[in-house]
Scaffold this active site. Sequence first.
Site, mmCIF file in Angstrom:
data_model
loop_
_atom_site.group_PDB
_atom_site.id
_atom_site.type_symbol
_atom_site.label_atom_id
_atom_site.label_comp_id
_atom_site.label_asym_id
_atom_site.label_seq_id
_atom_site.Cartn_x
_atom_site.Cartn_y
_atom_site.Cartn_z
ATOM 1 N N LEU A 256 52.287 52.724 -25.661
ATOM 2 C CA LEU A 256 52.551 51.623 -26.600
ATOM 3 C C LEU A 256 52.080 50.363 -25.884
ATOM 4 O O LEU A 256 52.405 50.166 -24.715
ATOM 5 C CB LEU A 256 54.045 51.504 -26.907
ATOM 6 N N ASP A 257 51.329 49.509 -26.581
ATOM 7 C CA ASP A 257 50.865 48.253 -25.976
ATOM 8 C C ASP A 257 52.033 47.444 -25.440
ATOM 9 O O ASP A 257 53.162 47.560 -25.929
ATOM 10 C CB ASP A 257 50.212 47.344 -27.047
ATOM 11 N N ILE A 258 51.711 46.544 -24.523
ATOM 12 C CA ILE A 258 52.732 45.652 -23.961
ATOM 13 C C ILE A 258 53.377 44.794 -25.055
ATOM 14 O O ILE A 258 54.554 44.454 -24.993
ATOM 15 C CB ILE A 258 52.103 44.776 -22.848
#
Length: 248
Positions: A120-122
Amino acid sequence: MTEPVRLSKRMSELGLSSRREADEWIARGWVRVDGQVVSELGSKVLPGQKITVERQAAAEQSKRVTVLINKPVGFVSGQAEDGYKPAVTLIKPENRWPEDPSDEQFHPTQLRSLVPAGRLDIDSVGLLVLTQDGRIAKQLIGETTSIEKEYLVRVQYTKPGKLPDADLKKLCFGLWMDGKPLLPAKVRWQNDDQLSFTLKEGRKRQIRRMCDMVGLKVVGLKRVRIGKVKLGDLPVGQWRYLRADEQF
């Protein structure tokens, strides 16, 4: 005549273990091929040969935990980078969801080899799976995975008016990324500014890039489901164990 393949690769194909686990078990003498112990790494087998594993291997595998976390913004999924902390640092007793129905007791050894099965992206929040079980990792991120992942995506349209139906259809099928066509997706409006995306692949920043292609700016992104496992009421920054009766 079918070509022989590496024993560890064949064990992974059969769903017995991950390749890394297979190599560990082979080295310990826990793997038999046609009834004979094979303990040499790199050994090859023919597809028709029978592979069995000793009880110790199954017992060790059953002790491996899988954890579900509601990842907050500002944490990276995997290794620490650019001063940001990895999500695994949230796995500690004080952050365990008080309503976790699992009887599993937390122990620091569970943090060993606990790796994210998918990213999951930051800037994204929601369901992140961390596991010690190579079979689950392969199921979720292996090349042949067909497990759906569902996201709720808050968007702003950067052009006048509203998103044309033709562009919504493009989000479902017809876009290319990195020189390859994207797999069909299910994309539908939830309300005026929120879309639901259901994907069977996970290219880097895929949803943000898809939206960008049709003039949508992503304001917020939350993963709410992986296969049959839902984020549910798990609060942001808290975690729970995957239950024995839950399957992706």
